[in-house]
Design a protein around this motif. Structure first.
Motif, mmCIF file in Angstrom:
data_model
loop_
_atom_site.group_PDB
_atom_site.id
_atom_site.type_symbol
_atom_site.label_atom_id
_atom_site.label_comp_id
_atom_site.label_asym_id
_atom_site.label_seq_id
_atom_site.Cartn_x
_atom_site.Cartn_y
_atom_site.Cartn_z
ATOM 1 N N VAL A 42 4.645 -0.768 3.014
ATOM 2 C CA VAL A 42 4.160 0.582 2.755
ATOM 3 C C VAL A 42 5.215 1.315 1.944
ATOM 4 C CG1 VAL A 42 3.255 2.699 3.761
ATOM 5 C CG2 VAL A 42 2.945 0.514 4.952
ATOM 6 N N SER A 43 4.841 1.719 0.753
ATOM 7 C CA SER A 43 5.777 2.418 -0.132
ATOM 8 C C SER A 43 5.659 3.929 0.059
ATOM 9 C CB SER A 43 5.498 2.059 -1.586
ATOM 10 O OG SER A 43 4.210 2.488 -1.962
ATOM 11 N N SER A 44 6.770 4.603 -0.141
ATOM 12 C CA SER A 44 6.788 6.061 0.050
ATOM 13 C C SER A 44 6.448 6.797 -1.239
ATOM 14 C CB SER A 44 8.152 6.505 0.554
ATOM 15 O OG SER A 44 9.153 6.087 -0.341
ATOM 16 N N LYS A 63 2.563 4.396 7.198
ATOM 17 C CA LYS A 63 3.845 5.025 6.900
ATOM 18 C C LYS A 63 4.843 3.945 6.482
ATOM 19 C CE LYS A 63 2.850 8.051 10.820
ATOM 20 N NZ LYS A 63 3.265 8.432 12.195
ATOM 21 N N PRO A 64 5.880 4.324 5.763
ATOM 22 C CA PRO A 64 6.889 3.318 5.381
ATOM 23 C C PRO A 64 7.464 2.577 6.589
ATOM 24 C CG PRO A 64 7.165 5.294 4.073
ATOM 25 C CD PRO A 64 6.109 5.619 5.095
ATOM 26 N N VAL A 122 0.850 -1.186 0.000
ATOM 27 C CA VAL A 122 0.000 0.000 0.000
ATOM 28 C C VAL A 122 0.890 1.243 0.000
ATOM 29 C CG1 VAL A 122 -0.146 0.041 2.528
ATOM 30 C CG2 VAL A 122 -1.969 1.096 1.164
ATOM 31 N N GLN A 123 0.404 2.303 -0.559
ATOM 32 C CA GLN A 123 1.153 3.557 -0.569
ATOM 33 C C GLN A 123 1.026 4.250 0.797
ATOM 34 O OE1 GLN A 123 -0.252 5.892 -3.906
ATOM 35 N NE2 GLN A 123 1.362 5.065 -5.221
ATOM 36 N N ALA A 124 2.009 5.042 1.102
ATOM 37 C CA ALA A 124 1.960 5.817 2.335
ATOM 38 C C ALA A 124 0.674 6.632 2.389
ATOM 39 C CB ALA A 124 3.170 6.727 2.436
ATOM 40 N N GLY A 127 -2.175 5.234 3.003
ATOM 41 C CA GLY A 127 -3.262 4.301 2.756
ATOM 42 C C GLY A 127 -3.661 3.512 3.985
ATOM 43 N N THR A 157 6.148 -0.873 7.680
ATOM 44 C CA THR A 157 6.474 -2.073 6.920
ATOM 45 C C THR A 157 7.042 -3.150 7.830
ATOM 46 O OG1 THR A 157 6.852 -0.865 4.863
ATOM 47 C CG2 THR A 157 7.936 -3.018 5.105
#
Length: 124
Positions: free
Chosen positions: A122-124, A87-88, A12-14, A16, A91
């Motif tokens: 979680v990707s930034s 947040k990243p 998921v993106q940051a 999310g 992860t």
């Protein structure tokens, strides 16, 4: 011996959200407090949240307070973790855990049975 099976992880993106689930086998789910832990690469397993037998009390690590919500559905033998504003640094592999006894408190050292984990990235 109870079996705990987590699901709901993913990429998921940051910013999310994700909702993790943990289904417990057996008929004793509502006899025990339950919790979530996580382990990031190269780090020790960390307590995230815990909930009392009937959901009256909860406890969270400071870093997720107001962002994550732990809940349970005893009729379904299922534990949940709603994670918002990810947040990243969130992860990790997330693990469901069962308390050592029905009288356990909601702290990190009171849990002794673990699921196999579900990966949250979680990707930034």
């Amino acid at each position: 011996q109870v079996q705990l099976v987590e699901s709901g992880g993913g990429l998921v993106q940051a910013g999310g959200s994700l909702r993790l689930s943990c289904v417990a086998s057996g008929s004793t789910f509502n006899m025990y407090p339950m919790g979530w832990f996580r382990q990031a690469p190269g780090k020790e397993r960390e307590f995230v949240a815990a909930i009392s037998r009937f959901g009256v009390s909860t406890n969270y690590v400071d870093s997720v307070k107001g962002l994550f919500t732990i809940s349970r559905a005893n009729a379904k033998s299922t534990l949940y973790l709603q994670m918002n504003s990810l947040k990243p640094e969130d992860t990790a592999v997330y693990y469901c855990a069962k308390a050592r006894s029905t009288y356990s408190r909601l702290t990190a050292t009171d849990f002794g049975s673990w699921g196999q984990g579900t990966q949250v990235t979680v990707s930034s």
